[in-house]
Design an enzyme around this catalytic site. Structure first.
Site, mmCIF file in Angstrom:
data_model
loop_
_atom_site.group_PDB
_atom_site.id
_atom_site.type_symbol
_atom_site.label_atom_id
_atom_site.label_comp_id
_atom_site.label_asym_id
_atom_site.label_seq_id
_atom_site.Cartn_x
_atom_site.Cartn_y
_atom_site.Cartn_z
ATOM 1 N N ARG A 5 0.860 -1.190 0.000
ATOM 2 C CA ARG A 5 0.000 0.000 0.000
ATOM 3 C C ARG A 5 0.893 1.236 0.000
ATOM 4 N NH1 ARG A 5 -2.848 3.584 3.582
ATOM 5 N NH2 ARG A 5 -5.018 3.899 2.943
ATOM 6 N N SER B 6 -12.976 -3.403 0.051
ATOM 7 C CA SER B 6 -13.272 -2.855 1.374
ATOM 8 C C SER B 6 -14.759 -2.580 1.520
ATOM 9 C CB SER B 6 -12.509 -1.539 1.591
ATOM 10 O OG SER B 6 -11.123 -1.752 1.659
ATOM 11 N N LYS C 263 -6.786 5.274 7.783
ATOM 12 C CA LYS C 263 -7.938 5.804 7.055
ATOM 13 C C LYS C 263 -8.399 7.091 7.743
ATOM 14 C CE LYS C 263 -8.595 2.445 4.007
ATOM 15 N NZ LYS C 263 -8.567 2.667 2.536
#
Length: 210
Positions: free
Chosen positions: A39, A107, A138
């Site tokens: 990521r 997700s 997040k």
């Protein structure tokens, strides 16, 4: 790749604690990590390709699934094992067209999103559910709490992973709510001993059957 036995899913940048993640993969795999997602939100595609190639090779050697975050095109270019898509990324159907038979995960942050993902179960291989708690990974996204985990445990038929500040203290509550698999970021990447942290989390997950 069959994910039915996968339990511990590491999401990380290309380096941990100043070391290339690829160097840690053999020990992380031995400690119980089943999937590794690269990521790198700030990298351009070419940089992800360069950072991802040694990580892909290390994962392949260790028998760990290698997943790319957000970018089906990069996953295809790297010959990764799959791609993980967020709600604002390309639609699952397009991601599937790009990566073919590779793994596609998505997700979900609400019951409605879980329902939509479940309706597309022939297009996806796994679902991530959360974040249970708000997390810097997040920013700005409120935690869903454990009720969403309980909902997923009732309705989701494909493999699914709980996410959102999962660590040795929070994971048991998620397991009690019905989770059997977990996505982990900081509990491993920011640990003084990432391999030991992974082993501890894997041991907690191994105490319950899938």
């Amino acid at each position: 790749m069959n994910l039915s036995g996968a339990r511990l899913y590491l999401v990380a940048r290309a380096s941990i604690g100043g070391r290339p993640l690829s160097e840690l993969v053999p020990d992380l795999a031995a400690a119980g990590v089943d999937l590794v997602q690269l990521r790198e939100k700030e990298m351009e595609a070419g940089d992800i390709l360069r950072a991802g190639a040694p990580l892909r090779d290390a994962c392949r050697e260790a028998g760990v699934a290698f997943i790319i975050n957000d970018r089906p095109d990069v996953a295809l270019a790297l010959d990764a094992d799959g791609v993980h898509l967020g709600q604002n990324d390309l639609p699952v159907q397009i991601g599937r067209r790009i990566v073919g038979d590779a793994i596609v995960g998505v997700s979900t942050h609400s019951e409605a999103e879980i329902d939509r993902a479940s309706a597309s179960s022939q297009q996806i291989d796994y679902i991530a559910v959360g974040p249970v708690q708000e997390t810097p990974t997040k920013p700005g996204r409120a935690g869903t709490g454990l009720e969403l985990v309980r909902y997923a445990a009732r309705v989701v038929q494909v493999p699914w992973f709980v996410t959102g500040n999962m660590n040795a203290k929070t994971l048991p509550d998620a397991i009690e709510a019905g989770a059997r698999r977990a996505v982990v970021v900081r509990a491993i990447t920011e640990a003084s001993d990432p391999v030991a942290a992974a082993a501890q989390l894997s041991e907690i997950l191994d105490e319950v059957s899938v």
